[in-house]
Design a protein around this motif. Structure first.
Motif, PDB file in Angstrom:
ATOM      1  N   ILE A 183       0.843  -1.198   0.000  1.00 33.32           N
ATOM      2  CA  ILE A 183       0.000   0.000   0.000  1.00 33.32           C
ATOM      3  C   ILE A 183       0.877   1.247   0.000  1.00 33.32           C
ATOM      4  O   ILE A 183       0.616   2.206  -0.735  1.00 33.32           O
ATOM      5  CB  ILE A 183      -0.973  -0.013   1.200  1.00 33.32           C
ATOM      6  N   TRP A 184       1.939   1.238   0.794  1.00 30.77           N
ATOM      7  CA  TRP A 184       2.863   2.376   0.841  1.00 30.77           C
ATOM      8  C   TRP A 184       3.449   2.645  -0.553  1.00 30.77           C
ATOM      9  O   TRP A 184       3.509   3.785  -0.999  1.00 30.77           O
ATOM     10  CB  TRP A 184       3.977   2.111   1.844  1.00 30.77           C
ATOM     11  N   GLU A 185       3.842   1.590  -1.225  1.00 31.06           N
ATOM     12  CA  GLU A 185       4.457   1.740  -2.547  1.00 31.06           C
ATOM     13  C   GLU A 185       3.447   2.105  -3.633  1.00 31.06           C
ATOM     14  O   GLU A 185       3.729   2.927  -4.498  1.00 31.06           O
ATOM     15  CB  GLU A 185       5.188   0.452  -2.949  1.00 31.06           C
ATOM     16  N   GLY A 186       2.271   1.493  -3.602  1.00 33.19           N
ATOM     17  CA  GLY A 186       1.343   1.622  -4.715  1.00 33.19           C
ATOM     18  C   GLY A 186       0.233   2.639  -4.567  1.00 33.19           C
ATOM     19  O   GLY A 186      -0.430   2.978  -5.551  1.00 33.19           O
ATOM     20  N   GLU A 187      -0.004   3.140  -3.360  1.00 31.74           N
ATOM     21  CA  GLU A 187      -1.164   3.994  -3.135  1.00 31.74           C
ATOM     22  C   GLU A 187      -0.802   5.378  -2.605  1.00 31.74           C
ATOM     23  O   GLU A 187      -1.631   6.026  -1.967  1.00 31.74           O
ATOM     24  CB  GLU A 187      -2.117   3.314  -2.140  1.00 31.74           C
ATOM     25  N   LYS A 188       0.385   5.869  -2.875  1.00 38.05           N
ATOM     26  CA  LYS A 188       0.804   7.165  -2.316  1.00 38.05           C
ATOM     27  C   LYS A 188      -0.155   8.287  -2.663  1.00 38.05           C
ATOM     28  O   LYS A 188      -0.382   9.187  -1.872  1.00 38.05           O
ATOM     29  CB  LYS A 188       2.210   7.508  -2.761  1.00 38.05           C
ATOM     30  N   TYR A 189      -0.731   8.224  -3.846  1.00 36.16           N
ATOM     31  CA  TYR A 189      -1.682   9.256  -4.258  1.00 36.16           C
ATOM     32  C   TYR A 189      -2.895   9.283  -3.326  1.00 36.16           C
ATOM     33  O   TYR A 189      -3.488  10.332  -3.113  1.00 36.16           O
ATOM     34  CB  TYR A 189      -2.132   8.995  -5.702  1.00 36.16           C
TER      35      TYR A 189
ATOM     36  N   ARG B 202       2.644  10.491   3.215  1.00 39.32           N
ATOM     37  CA  ARG B 202       3.246  10.355   1.875  1.00 39.32           C
ATOM     38  C   ARG B 202       4.763  10.351   1.888  1.00 39.32           C
ATOM     39  O   ARG B 202       5.379   9.780   0.994  1.00 39.32           O
ATOM     40  CB  ARG B 202       2.738  11.460   0.960  1.00 39.32           C
ATOM     41  N   THR B 203       5.371  10.984   2.869  1.00 43.97           N
ATOM     42  CA  THR B 203       6.824  11.060   2.904  1.00 43.97           C
ATOM     43  C   THR B 203       7.426  10.398   4.138  1.00 43.97           C
ATOM     44  O   THR B 203       8.634  10.392   4.292  1.00 43.97           O
ATOM     45  CB  THR B 203       7.284  12.540   2.873  1.00 43.97           C
ATOM     46  N   ASP B 204       6.615   9.854   5.005  1.00 47.59           N
ATOM     47  CA  ASP B 204       7.112   9.281   6.253  1.00 47.59           C
ATOM     48  C   ASP B 204       6.592   7.852   6.428  1.00 47.59           C
ATOM     49  O   ASP B 204       5.563   7.613   7.057  1.00 47.59           O
ATOM     50  CB  ASP B 204       6.679  10.163   7.429  1.00 47.59           C
ATOM     51  N   LYS B 205       7.344   6.904   5.863  1.00 41.74           N
ATOM     52  CA  LYS B 205       6.919   5.507   5.910  1.00 41.74           C
ATOM     53  C   LYS B 205       6.881   4.985   7.342  1.00 41.74           C
ATOM     54  O   LYS B 205       5.981   4.223   7.711  1.00 41.74           O
ATOM     55  CB  LYS B 205       7.851   4.644   5.068  1.00 41.74           C
ATOM     56  N   ARG B 206       7.815   5.414   8.164  1.00 38.35           N
ATOM     57  CA  ARG B 206       7.859   4.950   9.544  1.00 38.35           C
ATOM     58  C   ARG B 206       6.581   5.342  10.290  1.00 38.35           C
ATOM     59  O   ARG B 206       5.964   4.519  10.964  1.00 38.35           O
ATOM     60  CB  ARG B 206       9.091   5.533  10.244  1.00 38.35           C
ATOM     61  N   LYS B 207       6.181   6.574  10.171  1.00 38.57           N
ATOM     62  CA  LYS B 207       4.951   7.046  10.823  1.00 38.57           C
ATOM     63  C   LYS B 207       3.745   6.294  10.271  1.00 38.57           C
ATOM     64  O   LYS B 207       2.850   5.902  11.016  1.00 38.57           O
ATOM     65  CB  LYS B 207       4.773   8.542  10.631  1.00 38.57           C
ATOM     66  N   PHE B 208       3.729   6.085   8.961  1.00 44.11           N
ATOM     67  CA  PHE B 208       2.661   5.345   8.291  1.00 44.11           C
ATOM     68  C   PHE B 208       2.500   3.960   8.916  1.00 44.11           C
ATOM     69  O   PHE B 208       1.408   3.573   9.340  1.00 44.11           O
ATOM     70  CB  PHE B 208       2.999   5.250   6.800  1.00 44.11           C
ATOM     71  N   ILE B 209       3.595   3.227   9.021  1.00 49.02           N
ATOM     72  CA  ILE B 209       3.559   1.862   9.564  1.00 49.02           C
ATOM     73  C   ILE B 209       3.183   1.871  11.047  1.00 49.02           C
ATOM     74  O   ILE B 209       2.318   1.097  11.484  1.00 49.02           O
ATOM     75  CB  ILE B 209       4.911   1.157   9.342  1.00 49.02           C
TER      76      ILE B 209
END
Length: 177
Positions: A32-38, A45-52
């Motif tokens: 999802i992080w890779e394919g759904e950034k939009y 969008r710029t912070d994968k760590r926070k996302f996870i």
């Protein structure tokens, strides 16, 4: 349109309902992080760590929610004893929002196992999210969701379907266009 973006809570609700193992959940979050950034909320969008971390936080909440709900009467008593006000609906109500259905459809089709479509009766969809009938405003909202997430609704056999006029008991098939 910001309301249509995926939040960590949305994704946690969707992923936890899929009943995946830990590795599969983590793999899905990466996909999802890779394919759904939009479609991600701006802060992710710029912070994968926070996302996870935020998704994992909410997923733990969903897994532990039955236990927390059982302890809620004791919490209410503590609040009453301290003369505090507690809004019970804020804590006990489940996360329900018709947008979540369409977010889930997109995620299940793109990253779930199996089908490239999701089927549901229109009546079931409306009932699950607390609606008794189709209002013009609700139909406009559903169409906006479908447009934003690039979804189309068809009937069995691939016939085009207009949500506004189709029979409530018809099986709708949602696909990504």
């Amino acid at each position: 349109m910001r309301a249509f973006l995926y939040s960590a809570l949305d994704l946690a609700a969707i992923i936890s309902c899929m009943e995946l193992g830990c590795k599969e959940e983590n793999h899905m979050i990466d996909l999802i992080w890779e394919g759904e950034k939009y479609f991600l909320a701006d802060l992710y969008r710029t912070d994968k760590r926070k996302f996870i971390l935020d998704i994992q936080y909410w997923m733990h909440y969903f897994y532990e929610k039955p236990i927390l709900d059982k302890e809620f009467p004791a919490i209410e008593k503590d609040f009453e004893y301290g003369n505090h006000i507690l809004n019970v609906d804020q804590y006990l109500s489940d996360y329900t929002n018709v947008d979540l259905f369409f977010k889930g459809v997109r995620i299940r089709i793109l990253y779930g196992k199996g089908n490239d479509y999701v089927r549901i009766k229109l009546r079931t969809l409306l009932t699950e999210y607390g609606y008794r009938r189709r209002s013009k405003l609700l139909i406009q909202h559903i169409k906006s969701c479908m447009l934003f997430y690039n979804l189309e609704a068809t009937l069995r056999g691939g016939n085009a379907c207009d949500i506004e006029s189709c029979n409530l008991d018809k099986m709708l098939i949602f696909r990504i266009v």
